[in-house]
Scaffold this motif. Structure first.
Motif, PDB file in Angstrom:
ATOM      1  N   SER A 328       2.903   7.871 -14.806  1.00 57.85           N
ATOM      2  CA  SER A 328       1.472   7.715 -14.565  1.00 57.85           C
ATOM      3  C   SER A 328       1.190   7.782 -13.069  1.00 57.85           C
ATOM      4  CB  SER A 328       0.986   6.378 -15.126  1.00 57.85           C
ATOM      5  OG  SER A 328       1.546   5.301 -14.389  1.00 57.85           O
ATOM      6  N   VAL A 329      -0.048   8.054 -12.728  1.00 61.04           N
ATOM      7  CA  VAL A 329      -0.435   8.156 -11.329  1.00 61.04           C
ATOM      8  C   VAL A 329      -0.125   6.859 -10.594  1.00 61.04           C
ATOM      9  CG1 VAL A 329      -2.378   8.446  -9.741  1.00 61.04           C
ATOM     10  CG2 VAL A 329      -2.206   9.887 -11.780  1.00 61.04           C
ATOM     11  N   GLN A 330      -0.451   5.738 -11.221  1.00 59.82           N
ATOM     12  CA  GLN A 330      -0.224   4.445 -10.582  1.00 59.82           C
ATOM     13  C   GLN A 330       1.273   4.160 -10.432  1.00 59.82           C
ATOM     14  OE1 GLN A 330      -1.455   0.936 -12.746  1.00 59.82           O
ATOM     15  NE2 GLN A 330      -1.894  -0.178 -10.868  1.00 59.82           N
ATOM     16  N   LYS A 331       2.054   4.421 -11.463  1.00 52.81           N
ATOM     17  CA  LYS A 331       3.491   4.165 -11.410  1.00 52.81           C
ATOM     18  C   LYS A 331       4.164   5.066 -10.382  1.00 52.81           C
ATOM     19  CE  LYS A 331       7.299   2.218 -13.065  1.00 52.81           C
ATOM     20  NZ  LYS A 331       7.673   2.456 -14.476  1.00 52.81           N
ATOM     21  N   ASN A 332       3.759   6.320 -10.355  1.00 51.68           N
ATOM     22  CA  ASN A 332       4.316   7.240  -9.366  1.00 51.68           C
ATOM     23  C   ASN A 332       4.094   6.715  -7.949  1.00 51.68           C
ATOM     24  OD1 ASN A 332       4.917   8.951 -11.490  1.00 51.68           O
ATOM     25  ND2 ASN A 332       3.190  10.341 -11.116  1.00 51.68           N
ATOM     26  N   ALA A 333       2.873   6.255  -7.704  1.00 53.37           N
ATOM     27  CA  ALA A 333       2.526   5.769  -6.361  1.00 53.37           C
ATOM     28  C   ALA A 333       3.326   4.529  -5.994  1.00 53.37           C
ATOM     29  CB  ALA A 333       1.030   5.481  -6.281  1.00 53.37           C
ATOM     30  N   ARG A 334       3.500   3.611  -6.944  1.00 54.88           N
ATOM     31  CA  ARG A 334       4.207   2.357  -6.659  1.00 54.88           C
ATOM     32  C   ARG A 334       5.678   2.609  -6.354  1.00 54.88           C
ATOM     33  NH1 ARG A 334       3.129  -1.707 -11.435  1.00 54.88           N
ATOM     34  NH2 ARG A 334       4.561  -2.940 -10.155  1.00 54.88           N
ATOM     35  N   VAL A 335       6.329   3.453  -7.155  1.00 55.08           N
ATOM     36  CA  VAL A 335       7.756   3.717  -6.938  1.00 55.08           C
ATOM     37  C   VAL A 335       7.977   4.490  -5.641  1.00 55.08           C
ATOM     38  CG1 VAL A 335       9.777   4.941  -7.843  1.00 55.08           C
ATOM     39  CG2 VAL A 335       8.344   3.584  -9.382  1.00 55.08           C
ATOM     40  N   ARG A 336       7.120   5.453  -5.388  1.00 54.22           N
ATOM     41  CA  ARG A 336       7.259   6.202  -4.144  1.00 54.22           C
ATOM     42  C   ARG A 336       7.009   5.331  -2.926  1.00 54.22           C
ATOM     43  NH1 ARG A 336       4.236  11.921  -5.764  1.00 54.22           N
ATOM     44  NH2 ARG A 336       6.000  12.820  -6.904  1.00 54.22           N
ATOM     45  N   TYR A 337       6.085   4.401  -3.054  1.00 55.25           N
ATOM     46  CA  TYR A 337       5.838   3.459  -1.960  1.00 55.25           C
ATOM     47  C   TYR A 337       7.093   2.636  -1.701  1.00 55.25           C
ATOM     48  CZ  TYR A 337       3.841  -0.409   0.700  1.00 55.25           C
ATOM     49  OH  TYR A 337       3.577  -1.348   1.662  1.00 55.25           O
ATOM     50  N   ASP A 338       7.707   2.121  -2.761  1.00 55.23           N
ATOM     51  CA  ASP A 338       8.931   1.337  -2.600  1.00 55.23           C
ATOM     52  C   ASP A 338      10.047   2.179  -1.990  1.00 55.23           C
ATOM     53  OD1 ASP A 338       7.643  -0.816  -3.688  1.00 55.23           O
ATOM     54  OD2 ASP A 338       8.645  -0.725  -5.644  1.00 55.23           O
ATOM     55  N   TYR A 339      10.160   3.416  -2.433  1.00 56.17           N
ATOM     56  CA  TYR A 339      11.182   4.312  -1.884  1.00 56.17           C
ATOM     57  C   TYR A 339      10.980   4.492  -0.375  1.00 56.17           C
ATOM     58  CZ  TYR A 339      13.131   8.844  -0.534  1.00 56.17           C
ATOM     59  OH  TYR A 339      13.770   9.854   0.139  1.00 56.17           O
ATOM     60  N   ARG A 340       9.732   4.719   0.019  1.00 55.20           N
ATOM     61  CA  ARG A 340       9.462   4.932   1.440  1.00 55.20           C
ATOM     62  C   ARG A 340       9.688   3.671   2.254  1.00 55.20           C
ATOM     63  NH1 ARG A 340       4.293   8.392  -0.477  1.00 55.20           N
ATOM     64  NH2 ARG A 340       5.356  10.412  -0.657  1.00 55.20           N
ATOM     65  N   MET A 341       9.407   2.521   1.675  1.00 61.51           N
ATOM     66  CA  MET A 341       9.689   1.263   2.358  1.00 61.51           C
ATOM     67  C   MET A 341      11.190   1.098   2.598  1.00 61.51           C
ATOM     68  SD  MET A 341       6.987  -0.626   3.101  1.00 61.51           S
ATOM     69  CE  MET A 341       7.529  -2.336   3.040  1.00 61.51           C
TER      70      MET A 341
END
Length: 438
Positions: A328-341
């Motif tokens: 989902s759009v929201q899940k994609n954003a959350r995981v990618r945010y964590d990856y970038r962190m």
């Protein structure tokens, strides 16, 4: 009475100010108050007479210090080349330090050749890497197992604009062709990659981690029953080489996210720079990240999955769909945010922090161009001793100065007049405009 008290109060202040006022003098001019210059040692083909002449010229023109960066050599001068970190190269550095000290000029030295960090001692395990994904929808009667390998086509990119193929490189390296002449910027050999992670999701969304079963053919047969969506992850060499490397400095660029890669890279310098003979060096220099200016991204590390689990509390391997944008759009954003962190923290601590601590242990500062890194640029700038910027964008100018201001750094630097135009064609007007903007 109020008027009298006020009068005496002011009179006392004025008298006291006049008595205590120090004599105003210009501060003593140190090397840091003058402009410094980048000193490219082309092929490190420098001789003592040349070093003395150049330092005299720079000193007489008001240059306060030099940054020595060994870089590619001049064709036809190969016999004069000094291999990076060789005994002859070390002798040239030591002679330069003594001559610079005589003239009260400062000296910084690049912690490598060209850019970014890397060299011939960097093994594939310590080199920059890329992460790939293959999405496979299984069918009970399908021959999907053959698809678990990922065929990656090879390519080569060079800095000298001469046509070159991977097969050419393989042949030339067998015949001991000079890496200087090849000028390789990025190299990937054709190869078949095997999965490092395999996530299976059934038709109702249940996830199974089949990574440990990859070498067990009978267990994979289970995935032939029913319909599954497989997400297979692969790692491969990104192939970025040291760009414009000096003789003896050619090789893979390091994995900037890896602690062990950073430590192994810096270990090659310990036997040299632990010597007190190099005490006059002010700081070590890193000429920016510049890995992702090549094809593809260096977005993976051998240490990523384990570091991610410790930091975020869940396995990134189990969220490959979201990482690659299939959830989902929201899940994609959350995981990618964590990856970038996580990537941010890895480059901040495993590379920038480790390098700075290494330099401090030798009594040296670090001067770093942090822009271009896949991390919080302000944090990276603040982690080094002398933040340095470059370019023509006013916002980029502020990255280094703002980080220095809030973190209490006393010196900032700017690569203000390098490569404003093609070599030997920049005008003084271009130099003045650039310096004025900074």
């Amino acid at each position: 009475m109020k008027k009298i008290k006020f009068f005496f109060g002011v009179l006392f202040f004025q008298v006291g100010f006049c008595i205590a006022q120090p004599k105003l003098e210009w501060p003593r001019v140190e090397s840091i108050h003058k402009p410094w210059t980048r000193w490219w040692w082309q092929g490190s083909a420098v001789e003592k007479a040349d070093i003395v002449w150049m330092l005299d010229e720079l000193n007489s023109k008001g240059i306060g210090g030099v940054e020595i960066t060994p870089i590619y050599g001049v064709k036809g001068e190969e016999k004069k080349f000094k291999s990076f970190l060789s005994r002859d190269w070390q002798d040239a550095i030591l002679f330069t330090l003594k001559e610079a000290e005589k003239r009260y000029m400062g000296v910084d030295i690049a912690n490598g050749t060209g850019w970014p960090f890397g060299g011939p001692w960097i093994k594939e395990s310590d080199a920059s890497k890329s992460l790939y994904l293959k999405r496979i929808v299984t069918q009970p009667s399908g021959n999907w197992k053959d698809s678990l390998t990922l065929k990656r086509e090879g390519f080569v990119r060079v800095a000298n604009q001469k046509p070159l193929t991977v097969s050419d490189v393989e042949q030339k390296l067998k015949t001991a062709a000079s890496l200087q002449e090849l000028a390789i910027d990025q190299l990937q050999y054709q190869e078949k990659l095997n999965p490092i992670s395999l996530l299976a999701i059934d038709s109702i969304g249940n996830k199974l981690d089949w990574t440990t079963q990859l070498n067990n053919p009978s267990s994979l047969n289970v995935l032939s029953q029913g319909k599954w969506t497989l997400y297979a992850a692969y790692q491969g060499l990104h192939g970025k080489m040291v760009e414009r490397a000096a003789p003896g400095g050619e090789g893979y660029a390091i994995d900037h996210f890896s602690l062990s890669a950073t430590q192994n890279y810096l270990g090659a310098f310990d036997s040299i720079f632990n010597s007190p003979n190099y005490s006059y060096i002010r700081s070590f220099f890193n000429d920016s990240y510049e890995v992702d200016d090549a094809r593809g991204q260096a977005n993976f590390s051998n240490e990523l999955f384990s570091f991610f689990k410790r930091k975020m509390g869940y396995a990134l391997e189990m969220e490959l769909p979201a990482l690659f944008g299939f959830d989902s759009v929201q899940k994609n954003a959350r995981v990618r945010y964590d990856y970038r962190m996580v990537i941010d923290e890895m480059i901040l601590n495993n590379f920038t922090g480790t390098w700075t601590n290494w330099a401090h242990a030798k009594g040296k500062l670090t001067r770093n161009q942090s822009h271009g890194s896949p991390a919080n640029t302000l944090d990276l700038y603040a982690r080094v001793d002398i933040p340095e910027t470059e370019g023509t964008e006013l916002m980029r100018f502020k990255f280094a100065s703002s980080a220095a201001h809030v973190s209490g750094k006393k010196i900032i630097a700017a690569e203000a007049a390098t490569w404003l135009n093609e070599n030997f064609t920049s005008s003084w007007a271009q130099v003045k405009k650039s310096v004025d903007r900074y």
